[in-house]
Design a protein around this motif. Structure first.
Motif, short mmCIF file in Angstrom:
data_model
loop_
_atom_site.label_atom_id
_atom_site.label_comp_id
_atom_site.label_asym_id
_atom_site.label_seq_id
_atom_site.Cartn_x
_atom_site.Cartn_y
_atom_site.Cartn_z
N GLN A 1 38.17 48.27 37.72
CA GLN A 1 36.90 49.00 37.81
C GLN A 1 36.46 49.37 36.39
O GLN A 1 37.29 49.81 35.57
CB GLN A 1 37.12 50.27 38.63
CG GLN A 1 35.85 51.05 38.84
CD GLN A 1 36.06 52.22 39.79
OE1 GLN A 1 37.21 52.59 40.09
NE2 GLN A 1 34.99 52.79 40.26
N ASN B 1 30.31 46.96 38.53
CA ASN B 1 31.42 47.90 38.25
C ASN B 1 32.81 47.35 38.48
O ASN B 1 33.78 47.98 38.08
CB ASN B 1 31.26 49.16 39.11
CG ASN B 1 30.21 50.05 38.52
OD1 ASN B 1 30.15 50.21 37.30
ND2 ASN B 1 29.35 50.61 39.36
N TYR B 2 32.91 46.21 39.16
CA TYR B 2 34.24 45.68 39.49
C TYR B 2 34.41 44.27 38.93
O TYR B 2 33.49 43.46 38.98
CB TYR B 2 34.45 45.67 41.01
CG TYR B 2 34.58 47.06 41.57
CD1 TYR B 2 35.80 47.72 41.55
CD2 TYR B 2 33.47 47.73 42.07
CE1 TYR B 2 35.93 49.02 42.04
CE2 TYR B 2 33.57 49.02 42.55
CZ TYR B 2 34.81 49.67 42.53
OH TYR B 2 34.92 50.95 43.00
#
Ligand SMILES: Cc1cc2nc3c(=O)[nH]c(=O)nc-3n(C[C@H](O)[C@H](O)[C@H](O)COP(=O)(O)O)c2cc1C
Length: 154
Positions: free
Chosen positions: A114, A63-64
């Motif tokens: 993100q 997600n990052y």
């Protein structure tokens, strides 16, 4: 109209150069110039990844990401991150972010992101991401990619 004509025309558009990084058990990253801003509210950027890159699974499932904007002294870093089959992270200095994502040393700028949305587009995926942190070193200048070559701005 041919693919080579399309590529030749795209090569006339000057861009900055980034290394986009992620982490899943080990750091991953590649040279990317498809980076662009998308929206101010919320603050969104995007970059495109080829479906064939070796780290695609990591980018799809985590997600990052970090967008490391390279400085004009970092042509060697851009080369390390587009050459195939080398152990990239043993050849560069970096530190982990709070989310454990690599931040390369001596970069011009950093966008910590993100995942917001992934869009499938032909042989690439568009990764649209929300900005969570920004750092810029105003003493540095960006590396530029134009006409298939890395260049410095005056
Ligand atoms: C200036 C430049 C910009 C690039 N931009 C992108 C990009 O936006 N998206 C992409 O998927 N590959 C891009 N590439 C190609 C990847 O960096 C290259 O294919 C890399 O080796 C992929 O990582 P892998 O070897 O781990 O598969 C670019 C290469 C260069 C030299």
């Amino acid at each position: 109209m041919s693919i080579s004509q399309f590529k030749q025309t795209i090569n006339k558009f000057a861009t900055g150069v980034t290394v986009v990084t992620a982490y899943n058990n080990a750091p991953v990253g590649l040279t990317v110039n498809s980076f662009t801003s998308v929206s101010l509210d919320p603050m969104l950027i995007l970059f495109n990844l080829d479906k064939k890159i070796s780290s695609l699974d990591v980018f799809l499932k985590t997600n990052y990401f970090n967008v490391n904007i390279l400085a004009d002294s970092q042509k060697n870093i851009a080369s390390i991150f587009y050459k195939k089959d080398i152990d990239r992270f043993t050849k560069v200095n970096y530190r982990p972010s709070r989310n454990n994502i690599p931040i390369l040393a001596n970069i011009h700028g950093l966008l910590e992101c993100q995942k917001y949305k992934i869009v499938e587009a032909g042989d690439h995926y568009l990764f649209i991401c929300k900005i969570v942190n920004i750092v810029v070193d105003e003493t540095k200048k960006p590396l530029v990619f134009y006409n298939s070559k890395f260049c410095n701005i005056a």
